[in-house]
Design an enzyme around this catalytic site. Structure first.
Site, mmCIF file in Angstrom:
data_model
loop_
_atom_site.group_PDB
_atom_site.id
_atom_site.type_symbol
_atom_site.label_atom_id
_atom_site.label_comp_id
_atom_site.label_asym_id
_atom_site.label_seq_id
_atom_site.Cartn_x
_atom_site.Cartn_y
_atom_site.Cartn_z
ATOM 1 N N HIS A 16 0.849 -1.262 -0.094
ATOM 2 C CA HIS A 16 0.084 0.095 -0.001
ATOM 3 C C HIS A 16 0.818 1.248 -0.157
ATOM 4 O O HIS A 16 1.091 1.712 0.873
ATOM 5 C CB HIS A 16 -0.820 -0.182 1.142
ATOM 6 C CG HIS A 16 -1.978 0.950 1.178
ATOM 7 N ND1 HIS A 16 -3.280 0.610 1.478
ATOM 8 C CD2 HIS A 16 -1.960 2.319 1.281
ATOM 9 C CE1 HIS A 16 -4.012 1.819 1.524
ATOM 10 N NE2 HIS A 16 -2.948 2.908 1.268
ATOM 11 N N HIS A 18 1.080 4.681 -2.615
ATOM 12 C CA HIS A 18 0.376 5.489 -3.646
ATOM 13 C C HIS A 18 1.652 6.257 -4.484
ATOM 14 O O HIS A 18 2.457 6.920 -3.988
ATOM 15 C CB HIS A 18 -0.628 6.655 -3.241
ATOM 16 C CG HIS A 18 -1.786 6.244 -2.544
ATOM 17 N ND1 HIS A 18 -3.055 6.116 -3.165
ATOM 18 C CD2 HIS A 18 -1.914 5.816 -1.253
ATOM 19 C CE1 HIS A 18 -3.937 5.524 -2.300
ATOM 20 N NE2 HIS A 18 -3.365 5.488 -1.238
ATOM 21 N N HIS A 195 -9.680 1.076 0.366
ATOM 22 C CA HIS A 195 -9.582 1.813 1.390
ATOM 23 C C HIS A 195 -10.831 1.742 2.296
ATOM 24 O O HIS A 195 -12.028 2.082 1.893
ATOM 25 C CB HIS A 195 -9.367 3.443 1.209
ATOM 26 C CG HIS A 195 -7.924 3.380 0.551
ATOM 27 N ND1 HIS A 195 -7.234 2.865 -0.380
ATOM 28 C CD2 HIS A 195 -6.919 4.359 0.974
ATOM 29 C CE1 HIS A 195 -6.106 3.267 -0.806
ATOM 30 N NE2 HIS A 195 -5.919 4.136 0.192
ATOM 31 N N GLU A 198 -10.307 3.951 7.898
ATOM 32 C CA GLU A 198 -9.229 4.809 8.310
ATOM 33 C C GLU A 198 -9.645 6.143 8.681
ATOM 34 O O GLU A 198 -9.878 6.292 9.734
ATOM 35 C CB GLU A 198 -8.357 5.250 6.970
ATOM 36 C CG GLU A 198 -7.170 6.126 7.203
ATOM 37 C CD GLU A 198 -6.725 7.005 5.684
ATOM 38 O OE1 GLU A 198 -5.515 7.521 5.888
ATOM 39 O OE2 GLU A 198 -7.253 6.627 4.479
ATOM 40 N N ASP A 276 1.886 3.969 2.816
ATOM 41 C CA ASP A 276 1.109 4.891 2.408
ATOM 42 C C ASP A 276 1.304 6.109 1.395
ATOM 43 O O ASP A 276 1.699 6.017 0.035
ATOM 44 C CB ASP A 276 0.157 5.570 3.413
ATOM 45 C CG ASP A 276 -1.254 5.861 3.020
ATOM 46 O OD1 ASP A 276 -1.642 5.566 1.812
ATOM 47 O OD2 ASP A 276 -1.984 6.436 3.691
ATOM 48 N N ASP A 277 1.922 7.267 1.688
ATOM 49 C CA ASP A 277 2.504 8.357 1.032
ATOM 50 C C ASP A 277 3.513 9.132 1.882
ATOM 51 O O ASP A 277 3.463 10.039 2.353
ATOM 52 C CB ASP A 277 1.170 9.559 1.019
ATOM 53 C CG ASP A 277 0.084 9.056 0.378
ATOM 54 O OD1 ASP A 277 -0.019 8.883 -0.767
ATOM 55 O OD2 ASP A 277 -1.020 8.639 1.083
#
Length: 339
Positions: A16, A18, A195, A198, A276-277
């Protein structure tokens, strides 16, 4: 040996991240100059991305993504990210890709995927890391936009695009609205993830499982708020793509010791660790492994189990999975570092 050093020696896998959200600020600034894209106000004084809440994060993410204008830009991004995590011991990664963001910069789906695939190939040649792509629809762009992504992926199959997912603002649109897109993706043979759990609660996990038929949940940590949902995740073998650093940066939890990742693991949930990011949230895949090992007292075997879970759940072919699992087994059998 400290927990941090133990985690550093562990082969890692990520399900996961992006790809646009993995863009280093320096690369974004360089491409902005090259393409004449205005990025004023995008960065803080220290050079990091400037945002204060989830809505602003999404806006900054969208603006930063617009500097990627050519297949070559995306090839460079994919190669840069994969080489960086390979240097920290990663052996596999699934890059979440957003055709909508590429289209906003004027790139076709084929050119977008082709550029990323070139970067993946270069990183593999340099480091041996394996990677695949998960195409996602953006929830807050609406059901039609998500269905359009599913159509693109089905109509233009690529051997490295092996999954389909749903990203974006969890408060926008019920999962039932996206069921048709997920049926299309399933019929195309893609692995499914979404997703949930969250910024929305446990009920969002239930809805994703009910309507989208996913085998994995992106985040999913707020399932801890409902024992029945946790029990369902365990019973059905659903894999959680947990991103602790992201959750902390967004204020969902105040400190890692309060994060439910270890409670979920101890309850029997299948847990993976992900970034994630990463430059937006001040983290990395290695930091996720190391921080969790240190905070929750995981030993090397427990960290290796996190990687093994990710590879077992990966949207890849069985030959690749077998090679990756063999690499983990080899690391597990290796004698401990005397340091």
């Amino acid at each position: 040996m400290t927990q941090t050093l133990t985690a550093a020696l562990v082969p890692k896998a990520e399900l996961h991240v992006h790809i646009e959200g993995a863009a280093p600020p320096d690369l974004v600034r360089e491409l902005a100059d090259q393409h004449g894209v205005d990025v004023s106000g995008l960065f803080a004084e220290d050079g990091s991305y400037a945002w204060t809440d989830f809505a602003q994060f999404l806006a900054v993410y969208d603006r930063a993504s617009r500097v990627f204008r050519t297949p070559q830009d995306y090839a460079r991004l994919a190669e840069t990210y994969l080489r960086s995590i390979a240097s920290d011991g990663a052996i596999y990664a699934e890059l979440t890709i957003s055709p909508d963001h590429a289209a906003a910069s004027g790139l076709s789906y084929a050119d977008y995927v082709g550029g990323l695939a070139e970067g993946i190939a270069r990183a593999r040649a340099a480091t041996g890391i394996e990677a695949r792509m998960i195409a996602v629809g953006v929830r807050h762009f609406g059901a039609r936009a998500v269905e359009q992504v599913a159509r693109q992926v089905a109509a233009y199959p690529h051997p490295l695009v092996t999954g389909f997912g749903l990203a974006g603002d969890e408060t926008e649109g019920h999962p039932a609205n996206f069921a048709r897109a997920f049926r299309m993706a399933a019929e195309a043979g893609l692995g499914l993830t979404a997703h949930a759990g969250e910024t929305a609660g446990a009920e969002s996990v239930t809805a994703a499982l009910d309507f989208l038929q996913v085998s994995r949940i992106g985040h999913g940590v707020r399932a801890i708020e409902d024992t029945a949902v946790v029990e369902r995740i365990v019973r059905d073998g659903i894999v959680l793509e947990v991103c602790p650093g992201s959750n902390l940066a967004l204020g969902i939890y105040g400190a890692l010791r309060f994060h439910p990742v270890n409670l979920l693991r101890r309850a029997g949930c299948r847990i993976t660790l992900n970034s994630d990011d990463p430059p937006f949230f001040g983290t990395s895949l290695a930091q996720e492994y190391e921080a969790c090992a240190r905070t929750f007292g995981w030993d090397r075997a427990q960290s290796l189990e996190i990687t093994r879970t990710a590879i077992a759940a990966a949207f890849c072919d069985e030959d690749t999975r077998a090679r990756l699992l063999h690499a983990v087994a080899t690391a597990e059998d290796a004698p401990p570092d005397p340091a």
